[in-house]
Design an enzyme around this catalytic site. Sequence first.
Site, PDB file in Angstrom:
ATOM      1  CD  GLU A  98      -2.651  -1.258   2.581  1.00 42.92           C
ATOM      2  OE1 GLU A  98      -3.850  -1.486   2.514  1.00 42.92           O
ATOM      3  OE2 GLU A  98      -2.048  -1.104   3.671  1.00 42.92           O
TER       4      GLU A  98
HETATM    5  C1  TNX Z   1      -4.229  -4.197   5.029  1.00 45.08           C
HETATM    6  S1  TNX Z   1      -2.427  -6.492   4.548  1.00 45.08           S
HETATM    7  C2  TNX Z   1      -2.944  -3.882   5.418  1.00 45.08           C
HETATM    8  C3  TNX Z   1      -2.699  -3.424   6.793  1.00 45.08           C
HETATM    9  C4  TNX Z   1      -3.961  -3.268   7.568  1.00 45.08           C
HETATM   10  C5  TNX Z   1      -4.865  -4.427   7.273  1.00 45.08           C
HETATM   11  C6  TNX Z   1      -6.125  -4.448   8.080  1.00 45.08           C
HETATM   12  C7  TNX Z   1      -1.503  -5.366   4.282  1.00 45.08           C
HETATM   13  C8  TNX Z   1      -0.308  -5.764   3.610  1.00 45.08           C
HETATM   14  N1  TNX Z   1      -1.847  -4.116   4.639  1.00 45.08           N
HETATM   15  O1  TNX Z   1      -1.991  -2.203   6.770  1.00 45.08           O
HETATM   16  O2  TNX Z   1      -3.651  -3.225   8.920  1.00 45.08           O
HETATM   17  O3  TNX Z   1      -5.205  -4.402   5.910  1.00 45.08           O
HETATM   18  O4  TNX Z   1      -6.820  -5.630   7.866  1.00 45.08           O
END
Ligand code: TNX
Length: 515
Positions: A327
């Site tokens: 992300e």
């Molecule tokens: C996605 S999974 C994220 C996290 C969040 C999570 C909450 C991932 C690689 N990134 O930053 O905490 O969703 O479910």
Amino acid sequence: MAFRFFMLLICISFFSCKKEKNLVSTNIDKLVLIPIPDQIVEEDYGFLFDQETRVMSDTLPEVQAIATQFKSLLKQTPFPLILDNEVDENVVSFNIVSSDSIPSPEGYVLAINNKRLSLAGSTPTGVFRGMQTLLQVLPDALIAGKQIDSLVIPGLKIIDEPQYEYRGMMLDVARHFFTVDEVKRLIDQMALYKLNKLHLHLTDDQGWRIEIKSWPKLTEIGGSSSVRGERPGFYTQEDYKSIVAYAQSKFITVIPEIDMPGHTNAALASYPELNCNGKATKLYRGMRVGFSTLCVDKDITYAFVEDVIKEIAAMTPGTYIHLGGDESHVTSKKDYNIFLNKVFSIVKKYKKQVIGWEEIESAGVDSTYIVQHWQRTTTASRGLAQGAKVILSPAKRMYLDMKYTKKSPVGLTWAGTVEVDSAYIWKPSQIFKDVPPSQVLGIESPLWSETIKSSDDIEYLAFPRLIGHAELGWSKRKNYNWDSYKLRLNKHYNRMNILGINYYKSPVLKTKIKP
Ligand code: TNX
């Protein structure tokens, strides 16, 4: 049954009937084994403890520690279990054998009959994994520390080994911090189900949780925030080392994650020079992510990353370092790839292997990299096509932070709700059907902590879904199915009660089970 029990009582009371007492018929119908072992056969007679029962152990300290653990479990019984390496009957033995007989380093053979209770592996890890099975074979009263006067262990032979070499759980200590003791408590619980990797998500927008001596403000400033400010904190290097050592004593490898270039607000708030505009950001207590990035163009960014990786690598005996990489929505694709390539070289310089969330494939990976699949199979597939290995954490099945139902008191729902059955009823081997099985290293259950802040919360979300995942990771496909698991899990509630685990009592386990 009553008659057998009566005979047993008589035999225990009278020394004279030693012969008969050694032949106690048992059966394995009542055993509750999770993860289900590969092969299990019933023996006619069980192992009866008495005053003469001895313990025998390999001289390796790790194996002796297992023998000692066993002895201490029996301290509320009348059986002294003196160590004696010379006897060959009426003995409990913990042995290392050649890898010809037990090829998997985590495999073991547990053989229980009227003469011997023997646990063997070709490594201490194997003996330790086998010990977890033995604990499940022992009666609840013993685990509960109750005083008992007689003890018969059912006769059986179990030959077992894992399906996947990587069987992990991730704990996010960045959104809310968890203390060393809380992490150790979780390590104890993971070990019971033969999990072998603990991935610690140590840094994020909301907090920096690991002391880096060359950049002290990371924890001074970055460690002082958390989601809603509820649970700030950080691990000193000594704390971290003690977690690593504790995990190691349970044959669990700690995998540290330093998430970058996104998810870095806590670092950006601690050091203005890491920002492209030279200004420190504000500490962040929210839950939305994807807004932060290290400054990819500055040399100091790489000096920073190198110092962090150097210190982390020095404290981490395991081969892996997790770079996050998820992300990074405000880093351009070009910058993201440039940044990661530089960081990949730094990780290699410190002789560690890169794990990253599936997005890291865009920077170019090969067979020495591991991509962790969480959201898009197409993204992870591109990594696999380049030769990388994959760890499976599909959010819809494995995210322990997803609520069980809309009514769950804690958890998120962005990937849906994940009931105990849907966490279990899927096949890891089917997610990437067309890649050689050797590219699928294993599975990991992530627990993000935006909504949780205590061991009770951790356990509520992790248990029992984590136990189901442990079975998917350890057991052979031919041996498990939902009906069998559901039955076993129901019976396993009692053990979790004894262990004080705060698990979710799912209504899906209450449905009628066919006889
Ligand atoms: C996605 S999974 C994220 C996290 C969040 C999570 C909450 C991932 C690689 N990134 O930053 O905490 O969703 O479910």
